[in-house]
Design a protein around this motif. Structure first.
Motif, PDB file in Angstrom:
ATOM      1  N   SER A 119      13.128  27.054  -4.396  1.00  0.00           N
ATOM      2  CA  SER A 119      12.185  27.474  -5.421  1.00  0.00           C
ATOM      3  C   SER A 119      11.921  26.312  -6.348  1.00  0.00           C
ATOM      4  N   ASN A 149      12.628  26.029  -9.264  1.00  0.00           N
ATOM      5  CA  ASN A 149      13.695  25.866 -10.253  1.00  0.00           C
ATOM      6  C   ASN A 149      14.839  24.976  -9.777  1.00  0.00           C
ATOM      7  N   ARG A 209      18.339  28.912  -1.055  1.00  0.00           N
ATOM      8  CA  ARG A 209      17.030  29.325  -1.556  1.00  0.00           C
ATOM      9  C   ARG A 209      16.241  28.058  -1.881  1.00  0.00           C
ATOM     10  N   LEU A 247       6.201  23.112  -3.445  1.00  0.00           N
ATOM     11  CA  LEU A 247       5.909  24.468  -3.008  1.00  0.00           C
ATOM     12  C   LEU A 247       4.989  24.474  -1.786  1.00  0.00           C
TER      13      LEU A 247
END
Length: 330
Positions: A153, A155, A151, A32
């Motif tokens: 993320s 996850n 994307r 992140l």
């Protein structure tokens, strides 16, 4: 010894004896942080495109004689300069906007790297060599290694996150390698001067001599140059520290305990080039800030002992001293 074992052995030696085991549990946080840094990088790149667009759009056809375009801009010699400038300005607007929102896609990152190559070549096409854009340009090409994703993320599959971190990690490693190359050159030159008995980088007056020579050549009066010129011995520890920091920079890529402090030292170095030489590299300050001071690979908590033991040369001396003390106690 197999290739994999040789690789582990080399990494172990580069990391020093106080290296940490892989921080598998911290990979999500690293991922992140790395995303945030890359996103900021492309946002600031768009700012540079924004600034450059006005320069390109203001080029006039009668200014062509001022430039000797490098090979990436050879196409500009085949059309009026004002038309070429408008083309580049339009690309700066389009690619700049795309880089903010769509940097996750390879083709956008490729467009950013190709356009930044044009900008770097333009800055060096007016009769001089400017190094300000070189590191930023290399990073735009390194980030082509980042995985594509609609994307990004926490996850995502672990393999994707690890691949992103590996690709991201190439950038700070490459920058550290550049500093080490500079340090090797300085140390070799200073050693040669020492051997032949001439004034070189290891001489106590080396920094004062360099500052005085540059001030005379450029006609400038840097902020703090006079202090070193008046009291030459003050420059000796600064020069030796610079040689040490640059020469051993590449090891920092394998020693997370050093990353943040080393980033601050490299930033201090570039502040020093302004204060003592009147040379500015604002992009380098920003790069060292986002890649090292904000590094996702640095430990969350700073430990002085680990830092000292990870230092090249000084860490070895500290371990030797510890071993000696333990032997005397027994």
């Amino acid at each position: 010894m197999t290739l994999s074992r040789l690789n582990r052995y080399i990494r172990h030696r580069l990391a020093g004896r106080e290296h940490r085991p892989p921080a598998w549990a911290e990979h999500d946080q690293m991922f992140l942080k790395a995303i945030s840094i890359v996103q900021f990088f492309y946002i600031y790149t768009s700012v540079q495109f924004y600034r450059q667009a006005s320069i390109f759009s203001n080029l006039q056809a009668n200014e062509a004689d001022r430039f000797s375009f490098l090979w990436p801009l050879a196409w500009m010699d085949r059309m009026p300069l004002d038309l070429a400038g408008d083309i580049l300005a339009s690309l700066c607007v389009i690619v700049g906007l795309a880089s903010i929102f769509l940097w996750r896609f390879f083709l956008v990152r490729l467009a950013v790297a190709a356009l930044f190559l044009q900008i770097a070549a333009f800055s060096n096409s007016a009769g001089g060599i400017n190094h300000g854009y070189h590191e930023w340009l290399w990073i735009t090409f390194v980030f082509l290694l980042l995985p594509n994703a609609s994307r990004l993320s926490v996850n995502l599959p672990r393999a994707t996150k690890i691949r992103f971190l590996y690709a991201f990690g190439v950038a700070p490693t490459l920058i550290l390698f550049f500093y080490t190359l500079s340090g090797i050159y300085k140390v070799l030159d200073a050693t040669l001067m020492l051997i032949i008995g001439e004034l070189g980088g290891f001489h106590p007056w080396a920094m004062a001599y360099t500052l005085a020579k540059r001030s005379l050549e450029t006609g400038t009066d840097p902020l703090w140059a006079g202090l070193i010129i008046d009291i030459p011995i003050l420059g000796w520890p600064l020069y030796l520290a610079l040689y040490y920091i640059e020469f051993f920079s590449i090891l920092v890529a394998f020693r997370p305990e050093l990353v943040r402090v080393w980033g601050l030292l490299l930033i201090a170095f570039h502040f020093g080039t302004y204060a003592f030489l009147d040379i500015t590299f604002p992009q380098h300050v920003l790069i060292n800030g986002i890649l090292f001071v904000m590094s996702p690979f640095a430990p969350s908590k700073f430990h002085w002992r680990r830092f000292v033991l990870a230092l090249p040369i000084f860490g070895w001396l500290a371990r030797s001293l510890q071993a000696t003390v333990r032997l005397r106690k027994h």
